[in-house]
Scaffold this motif. Structure first.
Motif, short mmCIF file in Angstrom:
data_model
loop_
_atom_site.label_atom_id
_atom_site.label_comp_id
_atom_site.label_asym_id
_atom_site.label_seq_id
_atom_site.Cartn_x
_atom_site.Cartn_y
_atom_site.Cartn_z
N VAL A 685 -36.87 -1.89 4.27
CA VAL A 685 -37.07 -0.47 4.12
C VAL A 685 -35.77 0.21 3.74
O VAL A 685 -34.70 -0.13 4.25
CB VAL A 685 -37.65 0.15 5.42
CG1 VAL A 685 -36.70 -0.07 6.59
CG2 VAL A 685 -37.97 1.62 5.25
N ALA A 686 -35.85 1.15 2.79
CA ALA A 686 -34.72 1.99 2.38
C ALA A 686 -33.48 1.18 2.05
O ALA A 686 -32.35 1.58 2.33
CB ALA A 686 -34.41 3.01 3.49
N GLY A 687 -33.67 0.01 1.44
CA GLY A 687 -32.54 -0.80 1.03
C GLY A 687 -32.01 -1.74 2.08
O GLY A 687 -31.04 -2.46 1.85
N TYR A 688 -32.66 -1.74 3.27
CA TYR A 688 -32.23 -2.62 4.36
C TYR A 688 -33.23 -3.75 4.53
O TYR A 688 -34.44 -3.55 4.42
CB TYR A 688 -32.12 -1.84 5.67
CG TYR A 688 -30.98 -0.85 5.70
CD1 TYR A 688 -29.72 -1.24 6.13
CD2 TYR A 688 -31.18 0.47 5.30
CE1 TYR A 688 -28.67 -0.33 6.17
CE2 TYR A 688 -30.15 1.38 5.33
CZ TYR A 688 -28.88 0.98 5.77
OH TYR A 688 -27.86 1.88 5.79
N ASN A 689 -32.72 -4.93 4.84
CA ASN A 689 -33.56 -6.08 5.12
C ASN A 689 -33.10 -6.71 6.43
O ASN A 689 -31.89 -6.84 6.67
CB ASN A 689 -33.45 -7.13 4.00
CG ASN A 689 -34.23 -6.71 2.77
OD1 ASN A 689 -35.43 -6.91 2.69
ND2 ASN A 689 -33.52 -6.12 1.80
N ASP A 752 -27.65 2.51 10.14
CA ASP A 752 -28.47 3.63 9.69
C ASP A 752 -29.69 3.76 10.58
O ASP A 752 -30.12 2.81 11.25
CB ASP A 752 -28.91 3.39 8.24
CG ASP A 752 -29.21 4.69 7.50
OD1 ASP A 752 -29.29 5.74 8.16
OD2 ASP A 752 -29.35 4.65 6.26
N ILE A 753 -30.26 4.97 10.59
CA ILE A 753 -31.55 5.25 11.22
C ILE A 753 -32.53 5.54 10.10
O ILE A 753 -32.32 6.49 9.31
CB ILE A 753 -31.48 6.45 12.18
CG1 ILE A 753 -30.35 6.29 13.19
CG2 ILE A 753 -32.81 6.64 12.88
CD1 ILE A 753 -30.58 5.20 14.21
N ILE A 754 -33.58 4.75 9.99
CA ILE A 754 -34.60 4.95 8.94
C ILE A 754 -35.79 5.64 9.60
O ILE A 754 -36.48 5.05 10.44
CB ILE A 754 -35.04 3.61 8.32
CG1 ILE A 754 -33.81 2.74 7.98
CG2 ILE A 754 -35.91 3.86 7.11
CD1 ILE A 754 -32.85 3.39 7.02
N VAL A 755 -36.01 6.90 9.25
CA VAL A 755 -37.04 7.71 9.89
C VAL A 755 -38.20 7.91 8.92
O VAL A 755 -38.03 8.51 7.85
CB VAL A 755 -36.47 9.07 10.33
CG1 VAL A 755 -37.51 9.82 11.17
CG2 VAL A 755 -35.18 8.90 11.10
N ASP A 756 -39.36 7.36 9.27
CA ASP A 756 -40.54 7.43 8.40
C ASP A 756 -40.21 6.95 6.98
O ASP A 756 -40.64 7.53 5.97
CB ASP A 756 -41.11 8.86 8.35
CG ASP A 756 -41.61 9.32 9.71
OD1 ASP A 756 -42.03 8.46 10.50
OD2 ASP A 756 -41.56 10.53 9.99
N PHE A 803 -29.78 -2.07 11.95
CA PHE A 803 -30.36 -0.76 11.66
C PHE A 803 -31.57 -0.53 12.56
O PHE A 803 -32.12 -1.46 13.16
CB PHE A 803 -30.73 -0.63 10.19
CG PHE A 803 -31.75 -1.64 9.70
CD1 PHE A 803 -33.10 -1.31 9.63
CD2 PHE A 803 -31.36 -2.92 9.32
CE1 PHE A 803 -34.04 -2.22 9.17
CE2 PHE A 803 -32.29 -3.84 8.86
CZ PHE A 803 -33.63 -3.50 8.80
N ILE A 804 -32.00 0.73 12.64
CA ILE A 804 -33.12 1.13 13.50
C ILE A 804 -34.13 1.88 12.65
O ILE A 804 -33.76 2.78 11.87
CB ILE A 804 -32.65 2.02 14.67
CG1 ILE A 804 -31.67 1.26 15.57
CG2 ILE A 804 -33.83 2.53 15.49
CD1 ILE A 804 -31.05 2.11 16.66
N THR A 805 -35.42 1.53 12.81
CA THR A 805 -36.48 2.29 12.14
C THR A 805 -37.23 3.10 13.18
O THR A 805 -37.48 2.64 14.30
CB THR A 805 -37.46 1.37 11.40
OG1 THR A 805 -38.23 0.62 12.35
CG2 THR A 805 -36.72 0.41 10.49
N ILE A 814 -36.61 12.54 8.68
CA ILE A 814 -35.40 13.03 9.34
C ILE A 814 -35.44 14.54 9.57
O ILE A 814 -34.59 15.08 10.29
CB ILE A 814 -34.15 12.69 8.50
CG1 ILE A 814 -34.28 13.26 7.10
CG2 ILE A 814 -33.93 11.19 8.46
CD1 ILE A 814 -33.06 13.05 6.24
N PHE A 815 -36.42 15.22 8.98
CA PHE A 815 -36.53 16.66 9.18
C PHE A 815 -37.46 16.99 10.37
O PHE A 815 -37.78 18.14 10.60
CB PHE A 815 -37.04 17.33 7.90
CG PHE A 815 -36.17 17.06 6.72
CD1 PHE A 815 -34.93 17.67 6.61
CD2 PHE A 815 -36.57 16.17 5.73
CE1 PHE A 815 -34.11 17.41 5.52
CE2 PHE A 815 -35.77 15.91 4.64
CZ PHE A 815 -34.52 16.52 4.53
#
Length: 918
Positions: A685-689, A752-756, A803-805, A814-815
């Motif tokens: 997700v979002a460039g992270y594996n 990073d924190i991946i939110v939704d 990282f954390i999702t 994030i909003f």
């Protein structure tokens, strides 16, 4: 209530009446509850099920409590941690439940604690609690431990020479086994070493015990490094280090100059239980003025004529060591109260004395006689003659603890004494067998007949447990419904063998009961609290399954006339939607909610125009009582095991166990277990594996409520927090970053924190297309700003970076902002009634069934208007004797207990087959 007067003026009598009215008002506003749990048996092994029935009473009348519709049950381990908490629904003061001891329950000493939310207003002494040992059966590799040691004083401390012998439950030695031996003082480790047992299963260890060690908190922990089984038990050095807590309690409260007083005492050993001591009392001149010796469970009493010019000390010898304990200081003037409950079977004699100065003042005092049911007697008197002797007929008093208190004109308590009244007015319960002897697997019918103390039949509710005498010892001295309701529910601290006080009517038992009242009944009703203005209770009553709370706006003012919606989904009822309107105080209530074993509620508040409100939802949440470390440290049965019943119990054949499966609920044939090995979930997700290391699910998030994600992860994830020492990826080493604090787990930075699905890096415009990395401060701020109940799922994943999702409820990424008008809540789950497993015997099946320590458990026996009820079940396939214990109440002031025996004989089966052959 009876009001008498002696040498009283009208003003004095009015003061007593006012005091009685205040007491009555307090009891009406704060009625106390009494709770008792009847268990199917006294001990258990892992994978067993604990069955119980709950009886909840109004403490004054022994009628059903109308304040509470649920009782909270907690299973607490020997580390003072709750391993299971649930609630059982109560109806007309009755409820039932069970605790499955699955694979998550390790062996050790456990406590079942039970209470209502309302009972929290009265302190933990009002709760029900029962301590027992849950052990592993022989099939799971349990050991017996024989421990011997000696201790020697050395300049640097106390040298301990310890010898251990380890054997299996079948007494086979444990040779050449790697073990770890640890000595702890509370949570502090004093000694830790590894050993290899000899060919005889022996270990010899030597270590130093620091001089200032608190011996009451020492424990030995043995870990089998092969099976990982742990064995923990108290370690008492003994000898000259034996720690005895000896306390002296003068009758009435004080030693008064020149007035002969009865002084009670109790000696408590390191295990928290009473111990025998003998000694003498000396004054400050070293002269012996009295002697003392324990008579029962470390308690006793003696007579002393104190003088204000002297101090007194108790001297006693223990293990060749001399000990001394000071007695309370003698008061130069005052009143003394002596209550004689032993001389006459029909009357109580109250003796009040005063020192000359007090007598000359001829002031007015009041004697208040009360119990859990209220005040029996308010008596105003003067003591100008220096004494008053008052007889009181016992027939005026109910069975149970009765308090006598002398109060001055300012309503201050001066002296207090508690006694126990026993009219032996319990229910008469008869359990009749249709036959004297039964055959294995025979059908057994029991006829139950219940009468009150006058022989009148009563309709009541009862619970019956039937256990195998070959495995279970039912101690007649253990706490039961009678001793609980009349005795232990009103005394502070641990009462040893409370049932013993009700097994005999002889003088020795009555004397021991009186010593118990003089020691653990030394302080009783809190009169000073009774004189204070009645405040709002801290803990609310729960008369129904309801959800209550209040709404507050941005200025912390009540949000009135707001609409509150409640949403929930269940398998049984589907979607549940309820709504209500807040009142002028901003308060609201959802009444008569359905009963679920587990459920989550979502609440949303709108304003008058049915638009989202800014009001904050404050629920009346159940807050469990904190758990204090137990002062009772009983040695587990497997240490110095000489109990043949316990050995048979833990050596009994066990069924095949399957994790997560209750065999009694299996219908049909159980297929063989197939183990499927799966890889850890992959996240891209979002460039992270990476692969998921830890996941926090919705249930835990809802239970956390408005706690921030930062606080939640700090509790759930070891090493989580903000730090400057970390490694940015798997390709770098941990280093100190003086200007860049970051979220870390251990020494790894949370990249990073991946939110939704959205990275926090977009807020600051960081390029995440190649080797993505978020902004550390943004991730910190986000985790500290969002509440756990706004989130549905959290995953901690790691690839080249950690990282954390986060998956939110709103999906706003994030909003996402904390929703003040939305609240998610998961109440304490209910344990709903379940039927005790009854095996069905097939005449064609000749295979012997496994032993059943509890042959039968029936929590709902209801006697009719004639006092009769019937119970039927199957005998075990194992010959022997079985104990039947019945307890219960008519919920109208009467309760009782009875035991009887059932015999299952193979000879009876042979005779039956012979008769059939003829």
């Amino acid at each position: 209530m009876v009001i008498l007067q002696l040498d009283a003026t009208a003003q004095d009598t009015g003061a007593v009446k006012k005091l009685i009215r205040m007491d009555q008002d307090l009891r009406e506003r704060f009625p106390a509850e009494k709770l008792y749990l009847h268990f199917d048996r006294p001990s258990y092994t892992t994978f067993d099920t604990i069955w119980f029935k709950a009886y909840l009473f109004n403490a004054a009348t022994y009628s059903p409590s109308r304040l509470s519709s649920k009782v909270y049950i907690e299973l607490i381990n020997d580390s003072s941690s709750v391993v299971n908490r649930f609630a059982i629904p109560m109806g007309s003061g009755l409820g039932q439940g069970h605790i499955i001891l699955n694979e998550k329950i390790s062996d050790g000493t456990y406590t079942v604690r039970a209470y209502t939310n309302w009972m929290q207003n009265f302190g933990e002494d009002a709760y029900f609690s029962k301590q027992f040992y849950i052990g592993k059966p022989s099939a799971q590799g349990s050991w017996l431990v024989n421990e011997q040691h000696n201790i020697k004083a050395m300049p640097q401390g106390n040298e301990v020479n310890l010898a251990l012998k380890l054997t299996s439950l079948t007494n086979a030695v444990i040779p050449y086994r790697d073990i770890e031996l640890r000595l702890t003082e509370g949570k502090k480790t004093l000694v830790k070493n590894n050993y290899l047992t000899t060919d005889g299963g022996n270990i010899n260890a030597n270590f130093m015990l620091p001089k200032k060690t608190e011996t009451r908190r020492l424990s030995l922990l043995i870990t089998d490094k092969t099976t990982k089984n742990k064995y923990i038990f108290p370690f008492y050095p003994g000898g000259y280090l034996q720690n005895i807590d000896l306390q002296f309690m003068p009758e009435g409260g004080n030693l008064v100059n020149g007035i002969s007083s009865r002084v009670a005492f109790k000696a408590i050993s390191e295990d928290g239980l009473g111990t025998a001591v003998t000694g003498h009392i000396v004054n400050n001149s070293g002269q012996q003025v009295s002697s003392f010796s324990t008579s029962h469970n470390g308690m006793g009493s003696f007579i002393l004529l104190p003088k204000a010019t002297e101090t007194y000390t108790a001297k006693f010898e223990l293990n060749d060591a001399s000990h001394s304990v000071p007695l309370p200081v003698v008061q130069p003037s005052g009143l003394s109260l002596r209550v004689d409950n032993l001389s006459s079977p029909d009357s109580v004699y109250i003796h009040i004395k005063a020192t000359p100065g007090i007598a000359a003042a001829n002031k007015s005092y009041s004697l208040i006689v009360q119990s859990a049911g209220g005040i029996y007697l308010g008596l105003s008197f003067k003591i100008g003659r220096g004494f008053n002797n008052i007889p009181l007929e016992k027939s005026y008093l109910m069975s149970g603890i009765v308090s006598f208190t002398i109060i001055d004109a300012d309503n201050r308590p001066l002296c207090e004494r508690r006694i126990f009244i026993d009219h032996h007015d319990r229910l008469d319960l008869e359990v009749a067998n249709a036959q004297t002897v039964y055959t294995p697997q025979d059908s057994i019918a029991l006829n139950i007949h219940a009468c009150d103390a006058n022989g009148h039949p009563i309709a009541g509710s009862f619970s019956v447990g039937i256990t195998d005498d070959a495995f279970i010892k039912n101690d007649a001295s253990a706490d039961n419904i009678v001793s609980r309701l009349l005795l232990t529910s009103e005394l502070k601290g641990h009462i040893e063998n409370p049932g013993w006080y009700f097994n005999s009517n002889d003088l020795n038992t009555a004397k021991a009961m009186d010593d118990l009242m003089l020691t653990q009944g030394w302080t009783g009703f809190d009169w000073e609290k009774a004189m204070l203005p009645i405040a709002r209770p801290q803990f609310i009553a729960e008369p129904g399954n309801r959800l209550t709370g209040r709404l507050r706006n941005l200025f912390n003012k009540p949000a009135k006339d707001s609409r509150l919606n409640l949403f929930s989904v269940s398998k049984k009822y589907g979607l549940i939607v309820l709504d209500t309107i807040s009142d002028a105080k901003g308060e609201f209530a959802f009444e008569n909610l359905p009963l679920f074993d587990t459920i989550a509620y979502t609440l949303r508040v709108n304003n008058k125009k049915d638009k989202a409100s800014t009001a904050d939802i404050i629920l009346d949440l159940f807050k469990p009582t904190a758990i204090a470390e137990s002062e009772i440290r009983i040695m587990p049965w497997y240490v110095h095991a000489y109990d043949s019943l316990m050995l048979a119990y833990f050596n009994r054949p066990q069924p095949i166990r399957y994790n997560g499966i209750d065999i009694s609920e299996v219908k049909g044939k159980l297929l063989k277990e197939v183990k499927i090995k799966a890889d850890k979930p992959h996240v891209n997700v979002a460039g992270y594996n990476g692969f998921v290391k830890k996941e926090i699910f919705e249930k835990e998030l809802v239970e956390a409520g408005k706690m921030t994600l930062f606080d939640l992860l700090s509790r759930k994830i070891g090493g989580f927090g903000v730090n400057r020492f970390y490694a940015e990826s798997v390709f770098s080493k941990p280093a100190y970053h003086i200007y860049d604090p970051a979220l870390v787990i251990g020494t790894s930075m949370v990249a990073d924190i991946i939110v939704d699905g959205m990275s926090t890096s977009v807020i600051v415009g960081v390029n995440t297309s190649i080797d993505p990395v978020g902004d550390p401060q943004t991730t910190i701020d986000f985790m500290k700003s969002i509440g756990a109940d706004d989130v549905k799922d959290i995953k901690i994943a790691e690839g080249t970076r950690l990282f954390i999702t986060v998956t939110t409820r709103s999906g706003n990424g994030i909003f996402t902002q904390p929703a003040f008008n939305i609240f998610s809540y998961r109440p304490v789950p209910f344990c709903l009634p379940k039927q005790f497993y009854r095996p069905r015997y097939d005449v064609k099946n000749t295979t012997a069934l496994l032993p059943r320590p509890t042959l039968h458990w029936e929590p709902n026996i209801i006697t009719d208007g004639t006092g009769k009820a019937a119970l039927s079940f199957f005998a075990a396939d194992k010959p022997g004797t079985y104990t039947v214990i019945i307890e219960g109440t008519d919920m109208n002031g009467n309760f009782g207990r009875q035991t009887s025996k059932i015999t299952i004989s193979p000879q009876a089966a042979a005779q039956k087959r012979t008769q059939i052959g003829k």
